[in-house]
Motif scaffolding. Sequence first.
Motif, PDB file in Angstrom:
ATOM      1  N   ILE A 162      59.668  28.083   6.285  1.00  0.00           N
ATOM      2  CA  ILE A 162      59.485  26.628   6.416  1.00  0.00           C
ATOM      3  C   ILE A 162      60.815  25.967   6.771  1.00  0.00           C
ATOM      4  O   ILE A 162      60.884  25.105   7.658  1.00  0.00           O
ATOM      5  N   ILE A 163      61.882  26.373   6.094  1.00  0.00           N
ATOM      6  CA  ILE A 163      63.210  25.812   6.384  1.00  0.00           C
ATOM      7  C   ILE A 163      63.612  26.140   7.816  1.00  0.00           C
ATOM      8  O   ILE A 163      64.121  25.280   8.552  1.00  0.00           O
ATOM      9  N   ARG A 164      63.350  27.381   8.239  1.00  0.00           N
ATOM     10  CA  ARG A 164      63.713  27.772   9.610  1.00  0.00           C
ATOM     11  C   ARG A 164      62.894  26.985  10.633  1.00  0.00           C
ATOM     12  O   ARG A 164      63.416  26.617  11.695  1.00  0.00           O
ATOM     13  N   VAL A 223      66.691  18.007   7.919  1.00  0.00           N
ATOM     14  CA  VAL A 223      66.047  19.308   7.765  1.00  0.00           C
ATOM     15  C   VAL A 223      65.604  19.508   6.315  1.00  0.00           C
ATOM     16  O   VAL A 223      64.475  19.918   6.031  1.00  0.00           O
ATOM     17  N   GLY A 224      66.506  19.187   5.382  1.00  0.00           N
ATOM     18  CA  GLY A 224      66.222  19.362   3.963  1.00  0.00           C
ATOM     19  C   GLY A 224      65.066  18.506   3.488  1.00  0.00           C
ATOM     20  O   GLY A 224      64.191  18.987   2.760  1.00  0.00           O
ATOM     21  N   LYS A 225      65.036  17.259   3.905  1.00  0.00           N
ATOM     22  CA  LYS A 225      63.962  16.340   3.477  1.00  0.00           C
ATOM     23  C   LYS A 225      62.604  16.821   4.006  1.00  0.00           C
ATOM     24  O   LYS A 225      61.615  16.882   3.270  1.00  0.00           O
ATOM     25  N   SER A 226      62.574  17.164   5.283  1.00  0.00           N
ATOM     26  CA  SER A 226      61.328  17.610   5.905  1.00  0.00           C
ATOM     27  C   SER A 226      60.834  18.913   5.286  1.00  0.00           C
ATOM     28  O   SER A 226      59.639  19.081   4.994  1.00  0.00           O
ATOM     29  N   GLU A 229      59.544  18.396   1.531  1.00  0.00           N
ATOM     30  CA  GLU A 229      58.204  17.800   1.439  1.00  0.00           C
ATOM     31  C   GLU A 229      57.109  18.839   1.674  1.00  0.00           C
ATOM     32  O   GLU A 229      56.088  18.844   0.989  1.00  0.00           O
ATOM     33  N   GLU A 230      57.333  19.738   2.645  1.00  0.00           N
ATOM     34  CA  GLU A 230      56.325  20.759   2.924  1.00  0.00           C
ATOM     35  C   GLU A 230      56.293  21.825   1.833  1.00  0.00           C
ATOM     36  O   GLU A 230      55.220  22.319   1.466  1.00  0.00           O
ATOM     37  N   ILE A 231      57.463  22.183   1.304  1.00  0.00           N
ATOM     38  CA  ILE A 231      57.518  23.180   0.221  1.00  0.00           C
ATOM     39  C   ILE A 231      56.816  22.637  -1.026  1.00  0.00           C
ATOM     40  O   ILE A 231      56.133  23.383  -1.738  1.00  0.00           O
ATOM     41  N   GLU A 232      56.978  21.343  -1.287  1.00  0.00           N
ATOM     42  CA  GLU A 232      56.291  20.736  -2.435  1.00  0.00           C
ATOM     43  C   GLU A 232      54.774  20.829  -2.283  1.00  0.00           C
ATOM     44  O   GLU A 232      54.055  21.093  -3.255  1.00  0.00           O
ATOM     45  N   ARG A 233      54.281  20.635  -1.065  1.00  0.00           N
ATOM     46  CA  ARG A 233      52.835  20.773  -0.834  1.00  0.00           C
ATOM     47  C   ARG A 233      52.387  22.221  -1.031  1.00  0.00           C
ATOM     48  O   ARG A 233      51.300  22.485  -1.538  1.00  0.00           O
ATOM     49  N   LYS A 238      57.252  19.482  -7.815  1.00  0.00           N
ATOM     50  CA  LYS A 238      58.459  18.858  -7.283  1.00  0.00           C
ATOM     51  C   LYS A 238      59.498  19.937  -6.966  1.00  0.00           C
ATOM     52  O   LYS A 238      59.568  20.971  -7.649  1.00  0.00           O
ATOM     53  N   VAL A 239      60.309  19.695  -5.943  1.00  0.00           N
ATOM     54  CA  VAL A 239      61.300  20.686  -5.522  1.00  0.00           C
ATOM     55  C   VAL A 239      62.668  20.031  -5.371  1.00  0.00           C
ATOM     56  O   VAL A 239      62.786  18.938  -4.792  1.00  0.00           O
ATOM     57  N   PHE A 240      63.700  20.679  -5.933  1.00  0.00           N
ATOM     58  CA  PHE A 240      65.079  20.299  -5.653  1.00  0.00           C
ATOM     59  C   PHE A 240      65.632  21.361  -4.716  1.00  0.00           C
ATOM     60  O   PHE A 240      65.807  22.520  -5.099  1.00  0.00           O
ATOM     61  N   LEU A 241      65.858  20.976  -3.461  1.00  0.00           N
ATOM     62  CA  LEU A 241      66.281  21.931  -2.436  1.00  0.00           C
ATOM     63  C   LEU A 241      67.753  21.727  -2.089  1.00  0.00           C
ATOM     64  O   LEU A 241      68.166  20.640  -1.685  1.00  0.00           O
ATOM     65  N   GLU A 242      68.512  22.791  -2.240  1.00  0.00           N
ATOM     66  CA  GLU A 242      69.941  22.763  -1.936  1.00  0.00           C
ATOM     67  C   GLU A 242      70.192  23.651  -0.720  1.00  0.00           C
ATOM     68  O   GLU A 242      69.836  24.830  -0.725  1.00  0.00           O
ATOM     69  N   LEU A 243      70.761  23.094   0.347  1.00  0.00           N
ATOM     70  CA  LEU A 243      71.019  23.842   1.576  1.00  0.00           C
ATOM     71  C   LEU A 243      72.511  23.988   1.827  1.00  0.00           C
ATOM     72  O   LEU A 243      73.263  23.018   1.730  1.00  0.00           O
ATOM     73  N   TRP A 244      72.921  25.207   2.175  1.00  0.00           N
ATOM     74  CA  TRP A 244      74.295  25.485   2.570  1.00  0.00           C
ATOM     75  C   TRP A 244      74.274  26.156   3.934  1.00  0.00           C
ATOM     76  O   TRP A 244      73.310  26.831   4.290  1.00  0.00           O
ATOM     77  N   VAL A 245      75.343  25.994   4.693  1.00  0.00           N
ATOM     78  CA  VAL A 245      75.442  26.618   6.014  1.00  0.00           C
ATOM     79  C   VAL A 245      76.642  27.558   6.027  1.00  0.00           C
ATOM     80  O   VAL A 245      77.755  27.156   5.657  1.00  0.00           O
ATOM     81  N   LYS A 246      76.406  28.821   6.416  1.00  0.00           N
ATOM     82  CA  LYS A 246      77.486  29.795   6.492  1.00  0.00           C
ATOM     83  C   LYS A 246      77.524  30.432   7.878  1.00  0.00           C
ATOM     84  O   LYS A 246      76.481  30.607   8.514  1.00  0.00           O
ATOM     85  N   VAL A 247      78.693  30.796   8.308  1.00  0.00           N
ATOM     86  CA  VAL A 247      78.878  31.444   9.616  1.00  0.00           C
ATOM     87  C   VAL A 247      79.011  32.951   9.428  1.00  0.00           C
ATOM     88  O   VAL A 247      79.835  33.417   8.639  1.00  0.00           O
ATOM     89  N   ARG A 248      78.181  33.698  10.133  1.00  0.00           N
ATOM     90  CA  ARG A 248      78.243  35.160  10.127  1.00  0.00           C
ATOM     91  C   ARG A 248      78.201  35.628  11.584  1.00  0.00           C
ATOM     92  O   ARG A 248      77.133  35.859  12.142  1.00  0.00           O
TER      93      ARG A 248
END
Length: 265
Positions: A162-164, A223-226, A229-233, A238-248
């Motif tokens: 979903i996040i992707r 991205v996180g908000k969208s 909302e879908e993950i909560e459905r 309720k969901v607390f979603l924390e997003l981090w971005v890493k370079v590989r």
Amino acid sequence: IMSDKPQTTRNRIQAIYTTKDSQIIFVDTPGMTRAKNKLGDFMIKTALDTLKEVDAIIFMVDDSLSLGPSDKFILEHLQNVKTPVILAINKVDKIMPEQYAIITKLYSEYSFIKDIVSLSALQGANVNVVIDKVIGYLPEGPMYYPGDMITDQPERAIVAEIIREKLLHYLDQEVPHGVAVEIEAMKNRENSDMVDIRAVIICERESHKGIIIGKGGRKLKGVGKSAREEIERLLGSKVFLELWVKVRPGWRDNDLMLKNFGYKE
């Protein structure tokens, strides 16, 4: 997940459709295009292996009036399997009868195509016809899954996808192909209906990291908000979603990373 970007599906996704007298396990495979890296090799192998394991193949094409390189690539491989092929011509709500005739003529020379069905997935037209055709090729046997089950994918895998999907919608050009999502933690908060999720977005270049985050973090927040909302459905909580971005750098050609992200056996 769905998007208008090529190679959206990277893994084998099983969806279960059960009626009172039948059960179909639909297997959505990655798109079959020529590989440019080890991730591409994995995707093609996944798709080709699936062709040999199923009772029927639905080859979905759209309203294009010519065969593109990907279509020809798929047709080459379909000729080498004994599994019956159903050609599903989608988006017929957008084409005229004479255009439909051109499309059917393009594929009529391929003898391994046993049925041709026109449909509009958007409008739901003739989807039942496709299902009936599939049922006609299924052998009798026991149900593999409970009647109320719709997929065998674990929740973590669905959340990552979903996040992707939201990243695919928010990003342009080459960036989406170099993005993966890993769920680092996912647990229910004590004495609460809240689910805490920590996810890492992997990209290949430092410049891509800046694009994903956006000015003032605006794009990542979107991205996180969208996604939340879908993950909560999906989870019904309720969901607390924390997003981090890493370079590989070069993760799509790294065997260990591909395995960690679920793209390698």
